[in-house]
Write an enzyme that holds these catalytic residues in place. Structure first.
Site, mmCIF file in Angstrom:
data_model
loop_
_atom_site.group_PDB
_atom_site.id
_atom_site.type_symbol
_atom_site.label_atom_id
_atom_site.label_comp_id
_atom_site.label_asym_id
_atom_site.label_seq_id
_atom_site.Cartn_x
_atom_site.Cartn_y
_atom_site.Cartn_z
ATOM 1 N N GLU A 127 38.071 47.437 49.641
ATOM 2 C CA GLU A 127 37.288 46.281 49.221
ATOM 3 C C GLU A 127 37.416 45.203 50.294
ATOM 4 O O GLU A 127 38.530 44.938 50.733
ATOM 5 C CB GLU A 127 37.793 45.724 47.884
ATOM 6 C CG GLU A 127 36.906 44.605 47.393
ATOM 7 C CD GLU A 127 37.322 44.022 46.030
ATOM 8 O OE1 GLU A 127 38.325 44.480 45.455
ATOM 9 O OE2 GLU A 127 36.627 43.120 45.575
ATOM 10 N N GLY A 267 46.866 40.463 47.618
ATOM 11 C CA GLY A 267 47.989 40.629 46.703
ATOM 12 C C GLY A 267 48.088 42.065 46.220
ATOM 13 O O GLY A 267 49.134 42.693 46.284
ATOM 14 N N ALA A 268 46.961 42.600 45.758
ATOM 15 C CA ALA A 268 46.940 43.968 45.244
ATOM 16 C C ALA A 268 45.500 44.404 45.086
ATOM 17 O O ALA A 268 44.591 43.582 45.133
ATOM 18 C CB ALA A 268 47.656 44.035 43.894
ATOM 19 N N GLU A 270 42.760 47.125 42.928
ATOM 20 C CA GLU A 270 42.613 47.856 41.665
ATOM 21 C C GLU A 270 41.988 49.235 41.788
ATOM 22 O O GLU A 270 41.389 49.719 40.825
ATOM 23 C CB GLU A 270 41.762 47.009 40.716
ATOM 24 C CG GLU A 270 40.272 46.888 41.098
ATOM 25 C CD GLU A 270 39.896 45.607 41.834
ATOM 26 O OE1 GLU A 270 40.777 45.002 42.469
ATOM 27 O OE2 GLU A 270 38.714 45.216 41.779
ATOM 28 N N GLU A 304 45.382 43.720 37.888
ATOM 29 C CA GLU A 304 44.821 44.939 38.489
ATOM 30 C C GLU A 304 44.560 45.991 37.418
ATOM 31 O O GLU A 304 43.567 46.695 37.463
ATOM 32 C CB GLU A 304 45.745 45.491 39.585
ATOM 33 C CG GLU A 304 46.122 44.489 40.686
ATOM 34 C CD GLU A 304 44.949 43.784 41.339
ATOM 35 O OE1 GLU A 304 43.837 44.349 41.372
ATOM 36 O OE2 GLU A 304 45.139 42.640 41.816
#
Ligand SMILES: [Zn+2]
Length: 886
Positions: A127, A267-268, A270, A304
């Protein structure tokens, strides 16, 4: 001004067109090698019946193309056209199989988009547009396909190989290499593709869903971090249960995996069934992670996970709709944290972030609506506006339609759009259809940028017992829009009598008073008057309770009115907020006294209030700690034009020291009491509140300039069995000069140098030091073996913290901070454009400073802009910043 080699193109929402070709199935085959990975992609493609073009255009960047085959036939070089961004194949059939072979080089990938090498790990970040760095593909979210992924590699070096979905098959080749095949039955856009390979420790658990299916849960981390997985696993199970109870959402694969990665831009992420996390957002143990880390991990794991429905099952049609998944999912994670911890603390933290960062963005050159109309580089739009303001917008919808209506609306949204790529408008329509509430005007929150200002006028008629409240709204112009139409603003309100009791709320024309002590008014016009009847005495209004809308309140409230609300409001958020406004009034008063050379004094009314706040230390330590936090220098700067950096810093220090000396006895007693209560570390709202108040007291005690308190701080560090207490002590020490501070910093590093997450904290406390030689220290840290420009966490810990959160040093009069940031941006842009552009954000509010500082910042911006070959990321931001100064 020199632009990049070719001037980057702007993309417009208004130009959206459906994709010409759609993909049913994707078969990917990876021969993994950090230097040289071969990717064979086989796509079953069919033409979109709704469009005209017969040319198949695929996105692809930095790829070595080996071959292209259509229905098994190898294409010659003259049968397709390649540019540095696309592959174009003309005159293709209505339906065909397309096989493309590419070679990529993960070890050279410092941008950390696509497939890259982190430590001894191969991992992906797709992404928004990273998949096009893996293979040629229609890399846009509205092309959703079923993915099957085969990974082959040397077994000893890459024992673990993961991708999205369920594990379908695995085997071993004769040469000792092994392979695995993953199949994800849910159609998804390419940005949700993920792959991870490496030698990792795995911690397992399981969760039984509401329909009784058992799901395997797995967290993969470096072997040395095997003891740091418990909290993330617990958070995951809490999130799965919460989403079933609160939104009726059940998980849909046999396994849910999380992988911790050291080098990560965000950060993270999904990715379906295979979340990839920045290690700092997943690893925790009491000795190495603070309460804040624990809290953030719980919230990000939730966030997430929640994307599995709000983002993955229902995704975005195009990137202008990014807030469709992010705004809604941030609201969901905020609700989750609020339900699991303290609702008041959560709301205060959310609003603090919104006001200090999003309001600044709305007031600056990069201002954009929650659904932007155009962008050059989508990575620049992963912003507080899309995320945090987006969450506020969805939260306002919930306020307007009520909690029950909102749940009906989200149920309809998920049912109606499962498996689709949709727009923010589709989301709002689903809520309208489920609740029959008209949100036509409300939609302006998605298309208009800027922070509305709500002005308040009140009138009380004693003889008629009528109270009238006139609210008017305006919204400042933003670079993209001069004129704004009125917003639909929900204003939650209560009325208090002179003793602080709630008064009945009966609007004129209604037969009865409202059942609750708070009602929500709908402000929809430029100016509107609300009339309350049967109001027996002159009321004090408590406005915008719970911060019911992301607006600035322009209400002239005297210090005594604020003190009254601070003491009496039944809405915890508004109690805190009144206190913050009182602090701001006092601090701005100190700043103007300084300019007039008047002797400084803290007004009695604030002292009185602090005294009574301290009396509540026992009953509500969490709120007391929040009420004692003085607004940040950055937030104060946004309240002044031009912002006087030095005076704000001095005023804030003066206020803190004065309060510290005045209440030394109380701070000391509370500190001691809480310190004696200390037990083994546990992460829960109660213990967290106590540690937070204890460390707030310690920070006041240290501000009293009493050498005894330094000893107390050092003792806390020595006795600490958890990182929260240790780090609180260390950051206070880092603000001091002298051998004790130096010794504390050295000892901390010696103890923790093996742990990357802790070393980042050590870097941060030094970058945030108020000492005047901090820039020198920062430059020194960048030469330290613990620091690498290629690691985003290191960059954020040192450069990011110094430039964003150390205003007194970053805005040093000689411009050294500005020149420093410009130099770093230039270096970073060559390595990692996303991270470079993010750091540039420290210049966002550059026009709020004095003429000298503005001139120096402009010089720094011009220095960046004059570099050859700037990335589109940095080009877009620097161009907008400079345009604002013309
Ligand atoms: Zn998200």
């Amino acid at each position: 001004m020199t632009s990049p080699v070719t001037t980057p193109k702007e993309t417009f929402l208004a130009d959206y067109k459906q994709p010409d070709f759609l993909i049913d199935n994707v078969n990917l085959h990876f021969d993994l090698d950090p230097q040289h990975t071969k990717v064979i992609s086989t796509l079953s493609v069919h033409k979109n019946p709704n469009t005209e073009t017969a040319d198949c255009v695929l996105d692809g960047e930095q790829l070595e193309l080996v071959s292209v085959k259509i229905n098994g036939r190898l294409l010659q070089g003259n049968e397709y056209l390649r540019t540095d961004k696309q592959l174009l194949i003309s005159a293709v059939p209505e339906q065909f199989d397309l096989e493309i072979v590419t070679i990529i080089h993960p070890d050279k990938n410092t941008a950390l988009e696509g497939l890259y090498y982190s430590g001894s790990l191969l991992c992906t970040q797709c992404e928004a547009e990273g998949f096009r760095r893996i293979t040629y593909y229609p890399d846009r979210p509205d092309v959703m396909a079923v993915f099957t992924v085969t990974i082959a590699a040397d077994k000893a070096a890459w024992p673990i190989m993961l991708a999205n979905g369920n594990l379908a098959e695995q085997g071993v080749f004769e040469d000792g290499r092994h392979w695995v095949r993953w199949h994800d039955p849910h159609p998804k856009p390419s940005y949700l593709f993920a792959l991870v390979a490496g030698d990792l420790y795995v911690q397992q658990d399981s969760f039984t869903t509401m329909s009784g299916r058992e799901v395997k849960l797995e967290i993969f981390v470096d072997h040395e971090n095997s003891h740091k997985c418990d909290h993330a696993l617990m958070s995951l199970k809490q999130a799965m249960l919460w989403d079933e109870k609160t939104y009726g959402r059940e998980y849909d694969l046999d396994v849910f995996m999380i992988v911790a990665v050291n080098d990560f831009n965000m950060g993270a992420m999904e990715n379906k069934g295979l979340n990839i996390f920045n290690a700092a957002c997943v690893l925790a143990s009491p000795e190495t992670a603070t309460d804040n880390d624990y809290y953030t991990i719980q919230s990000i794991v939730g966030h997430e996970y929640f994307h599995n429905w709000s983002g993955n099952r229902v995704t975005c049609r195009d990137w202008f709709q990014l807030s469709l998944k992010e705004g809604f999912t941030v609201l969901r994670d905020q609700q989750f944290s609020s339900d699991l911890n303290s609702a008041a603390v959560q709301r205060i933290a959310d609003v603090n972030q919104l006001r200090s960062m999003q309001f600044a963005e709305d007031a600056g050159p990069m201002a954009h609506p929650v659904r932007p109309a155009s962008f050059i580089e989508i990575s620049n739009f992963y912003t507080v506006t899309i995320y945090e303001k987006g969450a506020e917008v969805v939260g306002m919808i919930k306020t307007i339609v009520g909690a029950e209506g909102f749940r009906k609306g989200t149920d309809l949204y998920f049912k109606r759009h499962d498996g689709q790529a949709v727009t923010t408008d589709d989301f709002v329509t689903a809520i309208e259809d489920a609740t029959k509430v008209d949100l036509t005007q409300f939609r302006r929150w998605y298309s208009q940028a800027g922070t509305p200002v709500v002005a308040v006028k009140t009138h009380y008629d004693h003889a008629k017992e009528v109270f009238s409240l006139t609210l008017s709204q305006t919204c400042p112009a933003t670079p993209d829009q001069a004129e704004k139409q009125p917003f639909h603003i929900p204003v939650a309100l209560g009325l208090l009598d002179a003793d602080g009791n709630a008064m009945p709320l009966q609007l004129k024309g209604e037969n009865l008073a409202a059942l609750s002590n708070t009602i929500v008014l709908s402000l929809t016009e430029a100016e509107q008057t609300f009339t309350f009847v049967n109001v027996e005495s002159s009321p004090v209004p408590s406005l915008l309770r719970g911060f019911s809308a992301p607006v600035r309140l322009d209400a002239i409230r005297t210090s005594s009115e604020l003190a009254f609300l601070m003491a009496n409001d039944s809405d915890s958020f508004n109690r805190w907020d009144a206190g913050q406004q009182l602090f701001i009034n006092v601090l701005l008063g100190l700043v103007s006294a300084m300019k007039k050379d008047v002797e400084l004094a803290v007004p009695h009314i604030l002292v009185e209030q602090i005294e009574s706040v301290l009396e509540d230390a026992d009953t509500d330590p969490a709120l007391v700690a929040k009420m004692l936090s003085i607004p940040s220098e950055n937030y104060l700067a946004a309240q002044m034009q031009p912002a006087d950096v030095d005076a704000i810093h001095r005023a804030r220090e003066f206020l803190k020291t004065t309060l510290a000396k005045k209440f030394k006895k109380q701070f000391s007693a509370i500190y001691q009491y809480l310190n004696e209560q200390k037990k083994a570390y546990a992460f829960n709202a109660d213990d967290m509140a106590k540690r937070s108040l204890k460390n707030t007291c310690l920070s006041f005690l240290m501000a009293s300039n009493d050498p005894m308190q330094t000893q107390r701080c050092l003792k806390q560090m020595k006795d600490a069995d958890n990182m929260t207490d240790l780090l609180a002590g260390l950051s206070l020490m880092a603000d001091q000069k002298g051998p004790e501070a130096e010794h504390a910093l050295r000892a901390f590093y010696e103890q923790w140098q093996h742990d990357r997450q802790v070393v980042d904290k050590w870097l941060t406390v030094q970058a945030l030091s108020k000492q005047s030689d901090t820039l020198l220290r920062v430059k020194g840290l960048m030469k330290h073996p613990a620091f690498s420009m290629k690691n985003p966490n290191n960059v954020r810990a040192v450069i990011g913290q110094f430039c964003r959160n150390n205003p007194i040093n970053f805005h040093a009069k000689d411009g050294s901070g500005y020149a420093f940031l410009a130099e770093q941006i230039i270096v970073l842009d060559k390595l990692n454009p996303q991270v470079a552009s993010r750091q540039l954000g420290a210049f966002n509010s550059w026009q709020q400073y004095d003429a000298d500082r503005q001139a120096m910042i402009k010089k720094a911006l011009n220095n960046i802009a004059s570099q050859k070959g700037l990335s589109p990321d940095v080009y877009e931001v620097v161009t907008k910043y400079l345009a604002a100064g013309e």
